[in-house]
Design an enzyme around this catalytic site. Sequence first.
Site, PDB file in Angstrom:
ATOM      1  CE  LYS A 148      83.009  48.231 -16.088  1.00  0.00           C
ATOM      2  NZ  LYS A 148      83.075  49.176 -14.957  1.00  0.00           N
ATOM      3  NE  ARG A 191      88.446  54.274 -10.950  1.00  0.00           N
ATOM      4  CZ  ARG A 191      87.771  53.250 -11.413  1.00  0.00           C
ATOM      5  NH1 ARG A 191      88.390  52.148 -11.793  1.00  0.00           N
ATOM      6  NH2 ARG A 191      86.454  53.310 -11.518  1.00  0.00           N
ATOM      7  CE1 TYR A 218     108.500  26.146 -26.346  1.00  0.00           C
ATOM      8  CE2 TYR A 218     106.187  26.436 -25.782  1.00  0.00           C
ATOM      9  CZ  TYR A 218     107.198  26.372 -26.731  1.00  0.00           C
ATOM     10  OH  TYR A 218     106.891  26.528 -28.054  1.00  0.00           O
TER      11      TYR A 218
HETATM   12  C1  LIG Z   1      82.257  48.659 -13.895  1.00  0.00           C
HETATM   13  C2  LIG Z   1      81.459  49.575 -13.022  1.00  0.00           C
HETATM   14  C3  LIG Z   1      80.433  49.068 -12.211  1.00  0.00           C
HETATM   15  C4  LIG Z   1      80.088  47.588 -12.121  1.00  0.00           C
HETATM   16  O1  LIG Z   1      80.944  46.909 -11.234  1.00  0.00           O
HETATM   17  P1  LIG Z   1      80.663  45.369 -10.826  1.00  0.00           P
HETATM   18  O2  LIG Z   1      81.530  45.144  -9.663  1.00  0.00           O
HETATM   19  O3  LIG Z   1      81.022  44.538 -12.012  1.00  0.00           O
HETATM   20  O4  LIG Z   1      79.214  45.276 -10.513  1.00  0.00           O
HETATM   21  C5  LIG Z   1      79.689  49.974 -11.490  1.00  0.00           C
HETATM   22  N1  LIG Z   1      79.951  51.299 -11.535  1.00  0.00           N
HETATM   23  C6  LIG Z   1      80.958  51.811 -12.283  1.00  0.00           C
HETATM   24  C7  LIG Z   1      81.195  53.272 -12.276  1.00  0.00           C
HETATM   25  C8  LIG Z   1      81.749  50.963 -13.031  1.00  0.00           C
HETATM   26  O5  LIG Z   1      82.739  51.470 -13.774  1.00  0.00           O
END
Ligand SMILES: *Cc1c(COP(=O)(O)O)cnc(C)c1O
Length: 371
Positions: free
Chosen positions: A35, A134, A262
């Site tokens: 993602k 969530r 700055y």
């Molecule tokens: C992003 C995500 C993961 C992966 O998490 P990592 O800590 O990067 O391995 C696994 N499961 C779900 C539902 C996620 O949204």
Amino acid sequence: MQHPVKVNISPASFANNIRYLRRLVAPAKLCVVMKSDAYGHGLEALAPVAAEAGADCIGVCTNPEAAVVRRLLPGMTILRLRGALSEEYDESVASLGIEEQVGSLQAAEYLNTLGQRRGRPVPVHLKIDTGMGRSGFFPHQVEILQAVCAMPGLKIVGLMTHLANADAADLDSTQRQLQRFDSLRKVLADTLPGDVLVHTHNSAATLRLPEQRGDLVRVGAACYGVRTSTEFENPPALRPVMSIRTWVMEVRRVPAGTPIGYGSLFRTHRDSRIATIPVGFGEGYPRALFNKGIVLIKGRRCPVVGRVSLNITTLDITDLDVPVEWGDEVVLIGDQGSERVTFEEMADRFDSVHTELNLMAGHMNRRSYED
Ligand SMILES: *Cc1c(COP(=O)(O)O)cnc(C)c1O
């Protein structure tokens, strides 16, 4: 075109990490989480690498991400890692073939209608909220879950939960989440199809809780070689995939008491040598690293001094015992000589997470792919 910063992604390291994880988790399946444009590493470039290295499934969030994977890898299983909007479901069912995560009765009913209308059930993973707070069905909603399992327009392919604290020092709350999940799984055993995939683990859980990996693990961070927990060292076989470097734009000698940048928030307290680099928060180097960042020049660690500006950052190189010149290489994240600066270390310095740094660097710059 010459760019002032080089964000490099190593496809070989990414493939290496996936192959390692593939072997580690077998016989469980591996969902490579890609993602947010593969955590800033580039979905388009890396999805085929993930498939080649043995990913059983690719995890995404949005339809455009799924469309990229579908175009490059027509047969790949794609899992959406969150619930979705009705319009996302419409498109997914019509053309993308995403295995959808479902966490409410309303979403289940919507997908059920879509599945019945097209005459083929929609593959879904039931999301259970065991403590993340969530989204998802609550474990006590057994009757609702049974009703969802009986919907003719759905094919239940997975039962899943997400862990809130798998990276924490204390794994008690994680064990409580896993126990709640397992109790519900047992209650639903007769309702769920026999081949349903049970999955709970992200990167940290995959590495730290090997006995409870289930049928599938959803691994993001570990595939990109970033640390998954401050409480746990990654296996050395996992290699960092992204590095960031630039080059010295100017070297200046200034007397004690010179204000730098700055707000004049930093003043040299001795006669100093300052190196200036053509990178700032416009290139994804966080402004919050003001007086906190560390970079590598000539294999030595040098501190960021003064405000990080939009496209310029200043470094104190007074303590370097070697000459530094215009054009010398500066490593913002990565290895130089025998020193290393990691995304994790820099993120810790301003209370962020490595993923945020990966994303900023990856999204705000052109990426190169070299091993
Ligand atoms: C992003 C995500 C993961 C992966 O998490 P990592 O800590 O990067 O391995 C696994 N499961 C779900 C539902 C996620 O949204």
